[in-house]
Enzyme design. Structure first.
Site, PDB file in Angstrom:
ATOM      1  N   VAL A 104      39.882  39.141  44.746  1.00 14.68           N
ATOM      2  CA  VAL A 104      40.918  39.104  43.722  1.00 14.68           C
ATOM      3  C   VAL A 104      40.309  39.627  42.429  1.00 14.68           C
ATOM      4  O   VAL A 104      39.216  39.197  42.036  1.00 14.68           O
ATOM      5  CB  VAL A 104      41.468  37.680  43.515  1.00 14.68           C
ATOM      6  CG1 VAL A 104      42.531  37.657  42.428  1.00 14.68           C
ATOM      7  CG2 VAL A 104      42.022  37.128  44.827  1.00 14.68           C
ATOM      8  N   CYS A 105      41.004  40.547  41.787  1.00 12.40           N
ATOM      9  CA  CYS A 105      40.581  41.052  40.480  1.00 12.40           C
ATOM     10  C   CYS A 105      39.150  41.610  40.560  1.00 12.40           C
ATOM     11  O   CYS A 105      38.830  42.382  41.462  1.00 12.40           O
ATOM     12  CB  CYS A 105      40.724  39.926  39.451  1.00 12.40           C
ATOM     13  SG  CYS A 105      40.681  40.448  37.734  1.00 12.40           S
ATOM     14  N   THR A 106      38.281  41.189  39.657  1.00 11.28           N
ATOM     15  CA  THR A 106      36.926  41.739  39.614  1.00 11.28           C
ATOM     16  C   THR A 106      36.006  41.142  40.661  1.00 11.28           C
ATOM     17  O   THR A 106      34.811  41.461  40.684  1.00 11.28           O
ATOM     18  CB  THR A 106      36.311  41.544  38.213  1.00 11.28           C
ATOM     19  OG1 THR A 106      36.320  40.149  37.884  1.00 11.28           O
ATOM     20  CG2 THR A 106      37.076  42.319  37.170  1.00 11.28           C
TER      21      THR A 106
END
Length: 327
Positions: A104-106
């Site tokens: 998720v995300c970074t």
């Protein structure tokens, strides 16, 4: 009963919503008959971690003691910038054994550091896509979608895109009706396909500094069917066409024509997804004039015609199902 075990990796500086958003989706799905997600959280040493906003999360145990899961989920956050080498080593050694690997995300930066993204198409938060591509040239980074599936690997863009991806995984595991019910309970849409853009035309462009140019940006957004030629927009800004075009590009990062194209395309996509209006009517509403002009714009930008776009991305009608308590 089908069961899916999900191990959520915790570390200092993790983003809390990257953890809780997907967990709420999986936990919500587990309230339905014959659906079970066994959720566990773990940090390297089993100690509590402090999130990027100061919350303290207490994991269920250590990564070393975690049972091999069906799904490993790696959230993002500030802690991905300078990760603990021991965490990267754990991911390199153990994550490939999972049947599904999710970031998720970074969190994608941690998987990339462990060499787990090499040769794969992935996405991440738009702020770090260039960094990810530059630092890991063996990774195919797609900056636009909100999530990407590539084999057993699934990566998502920033924050709430993790919820979109989790709903897609629930649908894959247990069917659309379960995912729809979870989405309704969380008051989110089960409709954003993975290849929808991470951000709108208004967010893609910078906001102009000068008030007349900002007013023009708002006018374009609210009146896509109006005359949006450079001459007409320059007159609204009380500038010469040449001065307006130069100032608009300087302050927003794109030409007036490009901005108009993106606003009209975005507006047409929303109408195709949200309404049953005919393509001809949508073309007029969005300023294309004719269905053929809108078709050309869609094929050029999205590689698909409006009718096919609607078929693929418009949510299916919700059918009545036996109500299930979700607490």
């Amino acid at each position: 009963m089908t069961q899916r075990s999900v191990l959520v990796v915790l570390f200092d500086g993790v983003q809390s919503l990257d953890v809780t958003g997907p967990m709420e989706v999986f936990a919500g799905a587990s309230h339905f008959p014959d659906v079970t997600y066994e959720l566990r959280t773990a940090s390297l040493d089993g100690a509590p971690v402090r999130t990027s906003v100061g919350l303290t999360l207490v994991p269920d145990g250590t990564l070393a003691d975690a049972e091999p899961p069906h799904t490993v989920l790696v959230p993002g956050g500030q802690g991905t910038r300078h990760p603990d080498p021991a965490l990267v080593d754990w991911l390199r050694t153990h994550a490939p054994h999972a049947e599904r690997l999710v970031s998720v995300c970074t969190g994608a930066l941690l998987l990339a550091a462990a060499g787990l993204l090499d040769g794969h198409r992935v996405t991440t938060h738009w702020v770090v896509t260039e960094h990810l591509a530059r630092a890991y040239p063996a990774v195919e980074v797609d900056p636009d979608p909100i999530f990407v599936r590539d084999g057993k690997l699934a990566t998502s863009a920033g924050v709430t895109a993790g919820i979109d991806l989790s709903l897609a995984l629930v649908e894959e595991d247990f069917g659309r009706q379960v995912a729809l019910s979870v989405a309704r309970h969380l008051v989110v849409f089960l409709r954003r396909p993975g290849n929808q853009a991470q951000f709108s035309a208004q967010l893609t462009a910078q906001t102009a500094r000068r008030e007349p140019l900002r007013e023009v940006q708002h006018w374009i957004t609210e009146h896509p069917d109006d005359d949006l030629s450079v001459d007409a927009l320059a007159a609204r800004a009380r500038l010469s066409p040449r001065h307006f075009a130069r100032a608009f590009q300087t302050e927003t990062g794109m030409t007036p024509g490009r901005y108009v194209d993106r606003v009209r395309l975005e507006h047409a996509r929303r109408l195709l997804e949200d309404t049953t209006d005919g393509v001809a009517g949508i073309a007029r509403t969005c300023g294309y004039g004719t269905p053929e002009a809108m078709r050309r714009a869609f094929v050029k930008a999205l590689g698909t015609a409006p009718a096919e776009y609607r078929r693929r991305f418009r949510p299916q009608p919700m059918t009545s199902t036996t109500s299930t308590s979700v607490n």
